[in-house]
Design a protein around this motif. Structure first.
Motif, mmCIF file in Angstrom:
data_model
loop_
_atom_site.group_PDB
_atom_site.id
_atom_site.type_symbol
_atom_site.label_atom_id
_atom_site.label_comp_id
_atom_site.label_asym_id
_atom_site.label_seq_id
_atom_site.Cartn_x
_atom_site.Cartn_y
_atom_site.Cartn_z
ATOM 1 N N LYS A 57 -2.023 3.899 2.958
ATOM 2 C CA LYS A 57 -3.026 2.904 2.626
ATOM 3 C C LYS A 57 -2.748 2.357 1.333
ATOM 4 O O LYS A 57 -2.786 1.160 1.096
ATOM 5 N N TYR A 58 -2.047 3.080 0.259
ATOM 6 C CA TYR A 58 -1.797 2.475 -0.928
ATOM 7 C C TYR A 58 -0.174 2.345 -1.178
ATOM 8 O O TYR A 58 0.652 3.415 -0.781
ATOM 9 N N LEU A 59 0.427 1.570 -2.061
ATOM 10 C CA LEU A 59 1.633 1.321 -2.480
ATOM 11 C C LEU A 59 1.539 1.280 -4.132
ATOM 12 O O LEU A 59 0.814 0.462 -4.399
ATOM 13 N N ALA A 60 2.117 2.073 -4.677
ATOM 14 C CA ALA A 60 2.330 2.083 -6.156
ATOM 15 C C ALA A 60 3.753 1.848 -6.725
ATOM 16 O O ALA A 60 4.657 2.118 -6.194
ATOM 17 N N SER A 61 3.843 1.058 -7.813
ATOM 18 C CA SER A 61 5.067 0.742 -8.178
ATOM 19 C C SER A 61 4.977 1.271 -9.860
ATOM 20 O O SER A 61 4.091 0.753 -10.471
ATOM 21 N N ALA A 62 6.020 1.614 -10.141
ATOM 22 C CA ALA A 62 6.173 1.983 -11.585
ATOM 23 C C ALA A 62 7.202 1.060 -12.302
ATOM 24 O O ALA A 62 8.496 0.606 -11.689
ATOM 25 N N SER A 63 6.932 0.423 -13.435
ATOM 26 C CA SER A 63 7.946 -0.658 -14.245
ATOM 27 C C SER A 63 8.148 -0.137 -15.705
ATOM 28 O O SER A 63 7.652 0.291 -16.460
ATOM 29 N N SER A 64 9.377 -1.045 -15.859
ATOM 30 C CA SER A 64 9.641 -1.098 -17.421
ATOM 31 C C SER A 64 8.943 -1.846 -18.088
ATOM 32 O O SER A 64 9.012 -1.890 -19.206
ATOM 33 N N ASP A 65 7.862 -2.541 -17.731
ATOM 34 C CA ASP A 65 6.908 -3.307 -18.458
ATOM 35 C C ASP A 65 5.537 -2.389 -18.820
ATOM 36 O O ASP A 65 4.477 -2.830 -19.487
ATOM 37 N N TYR A 66 5.877 -0.909 -18.813
ATOM 38 C CA TYR A 66 4.967 -0.004 -19.111
ATOM 39 C C TYR A 66 3.823 0.222 -18.364
ATOM 40 O O TYR A 66 2.768 1.068 -18.454
ATOM 41 N N THR A 67 3.718 -0.360 -17.004
ATOM 42 C CA THR A 67 2.439 -0.404 -16.419
ATOM 43 C C THR A 67 2.917 0.065 -14.813
ATOM 44 O O THR A 67 3.941 0.266 -14.523
ATOM 45 N N ILE A 68 1.724 0.282 -14.145
ATOM 46 C CA ILE A 68 1.649 0.586 -12.686
ATOM 47 C C ILE A 68 0.748 -0.380 -12.007
ATOM 48 O O ILE A 68 -0.198 -0.487 -12.378
ATOM 49 N N GLN A 69 1.380 -0.638 -10.729
ATOM 50 C CA GLN A 69 0.588 -1.604 -9.996
ATOM 51 C C GLN A 69 0.197 -0.770 -8.748
ATOM 52 O O GLN A 69 1.044 -0.013 -8.144
ATOM 53 N N LEU A 70 -1.092 -1.032 -8.196
ATOM 54 C CA LEU A 70 -1.339 -0.420 -7.176
ATOM 55 C C LEU A 70 -1.887 -1.370 -6.104
ATOM 56 O O LEU A 70 -2.763 -2.428 -6.432
ATOM 57 N N TYR A 71 -1.307 -1.373 -4.802
ATOM 58 C CA TYR A 71 -1.400 -2.513 -3.792
ATOM 59 C C TYR A 71 -2.214 -1.609 -2.627
ATOM 60 O O TYR A 71 -2.068 -0.662 -2.225
ATOM 61 N N ASP A 72 -2.945 -2.434 -1.734
ATOM 62 C CA ASP A 72 -3.526 -2.120 -0.446
ATOM 63 C C ASP A 72 -2.662 -2.647 0.498
ATOM 64 O O ASP A 72 -2.184 -4.007 0.680
ATOM 65 N N THR A 73 -1.913 -1.693 1.291
ATOM 66 C CA THR A 73 -0.958 -2.281 2.369
ATOM 67 C C THR A 73 -1.297 -2.699 3.444
ATOM 68 O O THR A 73 -0.628 -3.600 4.210
ATOM 69 N N GLY A 74 -2.774 -2.499 3.696
ATOM 70 C CA GLY A 74 -3.318 -3.337 4.925
ATOM 71 C C GLY A 74 -3.454 -4.771 4.656
ATOM 72 O O GLY A 74 -3.279 -5.627 5.569
ATOM 73 N N THR A 75 -3.470 -5.199 3.311
ATOM 74 C CA THR A 75 -3.654 -6.819 3.023
ATOM 75 C C THR A 75 -2.552 -7.109 2.074
ATOM 76 O O THR A 75 -2.587 -8.436 2.070
ATOM 77 N N ASN A 76 -1.658 -6.432 1.875
ATOM 78 C CA ASN A 76 -0.570 -6.548 0.840
ATOM 79 C C ASN A 76 -1.344 -7.356 -0.581
ATOM 80 O O ASN A 76 -0.648 -8.167 -1.057
ATOM 81 N N THR A 77 -2.382 -7.033 -0.875
ATOM 82 C CA THR A 77 -2.837 -7.418 -2.264
ATOM 83 C C THR A 77 -2.899 -6.482 -3.225
ATOM 84 O O THR A 77 -3.104 -5.196 -2.940
#
Length: 395
Positions: A57-77
């Motif tokens: 259900k979820y996709l998480a991304s780790a970045s060198s901008d010091y943040t993490i983003q969490l996405y809903d894979t059902g809607t790609n938002t």
């Protein structure tokens, strides 16, 4: 498509969908059958890794901008952006039936997040240097990093319940199998050590590569182990016997930073320096698409002659002087370049452990293999004109 190296790859939905993240700060979703890519979201800096929740259900991304983003894979938002780290976030992993997220960072901290609210529930300060990798098993987090330790801790309380080390080198990668209840570490001497996840006792050692191991990854069943090293080789092993099953034929644009199995264990998907990911057929033992294009001819290093000529090292592996090719390309990206003080010789170090030397007037090239992994820096000694190099790969 990506406009820079791809750093992380995931496969999901019965291997029909692939996610990638990379240097151009973007996340893409790919239809594996058609090759069509869809833009999902972006960060302010490079994406170091992406992770998928167990339920998909979820996709998480780790970045060198010091943040993490969490996405809903059902809607790609994008659901939310998680702020809390003070340096590059290197990896993330879902925990406790996808209700928690564990992140590791070069700020030496590991944070435990509530998926529903985005709140930080726990800060773990056990490591003394950058934390680079994490594996979740049951109620425990297994983390590794530059301090040479594997720390095992309860992600709900932060209590350390086990440790291995210190090793006399950095620990870049850890991967485990929940089915087999074991995990593997890749070492700088080319060996892979497999441990019992409960007792932390060493189970077996595999002499896998000639140089340091960049990535390890168990297959979904746990029956096989993938290893990749600075020797530019990807190998498949039988976990139970420790025997080598196969060595995949390398692709010039492959990057061993991220390699994953498909759910059916018939293919390997990998990061690349191309516009899209690499895919190996395990049956064929090679990349099944020859249409991978270089993402960018970005310049990685420059050298100047006394006459003002500019010599460049670039991702497309072409040997250029003042923007003009002066020798036949090997097709492997070059990381470093140097020029002799009198301008008579140029030298490049590439990703496949080779050094290439070109005589300025003859424009003839001599190449030799250092057998050390990527060569990131080369230079000529001002007095004895010997060639020196630095082959410690950059993370």
């Amino acid at each position: 498509m990506h406009r820079g190296p791809i750093t992380s790859v995931l496969s999901t939905q019965h291997d029909q969908i692939v996610y990638t993240g990379g240097y151009n700060r973007c996340i893409y979703q790919w239809n594996r059958a058609t090759g069509e890519g869809t833009f999902i979201g972006s960060h302010e800096h490079i994406i170091n890794s992406i992770s998928l929740s167990e339920n998909g259900k979820y996709l998480a991304s780790a970045s060198s901008d010091y943040t993490i983003q969490l996405y809903d894979t059902g809607t790609n938002t994008r659901i939310r952006t998680l702020f809390g780290h003070a340096d590059d976030v290197e990896a993330v992993a879902f925990a406790k039936q996808d209700t928690l997220l564990v992140s590791v960072s070069r700020d030496r901290r590991c944070l435990v997040w509530d998926i529903e609210t985005g709140a930080i529930l726990r800060e773990f300060h056990g490591h003394s240097k950058d934390v680079l990798a994490v594996w979740i098993h049951g109620d425990k987090a297994y983390t590794t990093g530059d301090d040479g330790y594997v720390l095992v801790w309860l992600y709900e309380t932060g209590e350390i319940v086990g440790e291995i080390g210190p090793f006399d080198y950095e620990l870049d990668t850890i991967s485990g199998s929940n089915q087999k209840e074991v995990f593997a570490l890749g070492r700088d001497d080319g060996t892979v050590i497999i441990y019992d996840a409960a007792t932390l006792q060493e189970k077996k050692i595999i002499k896998a590569h000639l140089q340091g191991v960049k990535r390890v990854n168990f297959s979904p069943s746990g029956n096989y182990l993938l290893t990749a090293g600075y020797d530019h080789l990807i190998k498949l092993w039988n976990y139970e016997t420790g025997d080598l099953v196969d060595t995949l034929l390398p692709h010039k644009y492959q990057w061993e930073r991220s390699l994953v199995w498909t759910e059916d264990e018939k293919s390997i998907l990998g990061a690349s320096f191309g516009k899209t990911y690499c895919e190996w057929s395990i049956e064929k033992g090679k990349v099944i698409s020859d249409e991978i294009e270089m993402a960018t001819p970005s310049i990685n290093d420059i050298a100047l002659t006394d006459a003002g000529d500019i010599i460049t090292a670039s991702d497309d592996g072409k040997f250029r002087k003042n923007g003009i090719e002066i020798a036949k390309s090997t097709g492997v990206l070059t990381n470093g370049v140097a020029v002799a003080r009198d301008g008579s010789y140029y030298a490049w170090g590439d990703h496949a452990s080779q050094v290439h030397i070109v005589h300025e007037s003859l424009q003839q090239m001599v190449s030799f293999d250092l057998n050390t992994g990527p060569v990131n820096s080369v230079y000529f000694h001002e007095e004895d004109r010997q060639l020196h190099r630095c082959d410690r790969a950059v993370k």
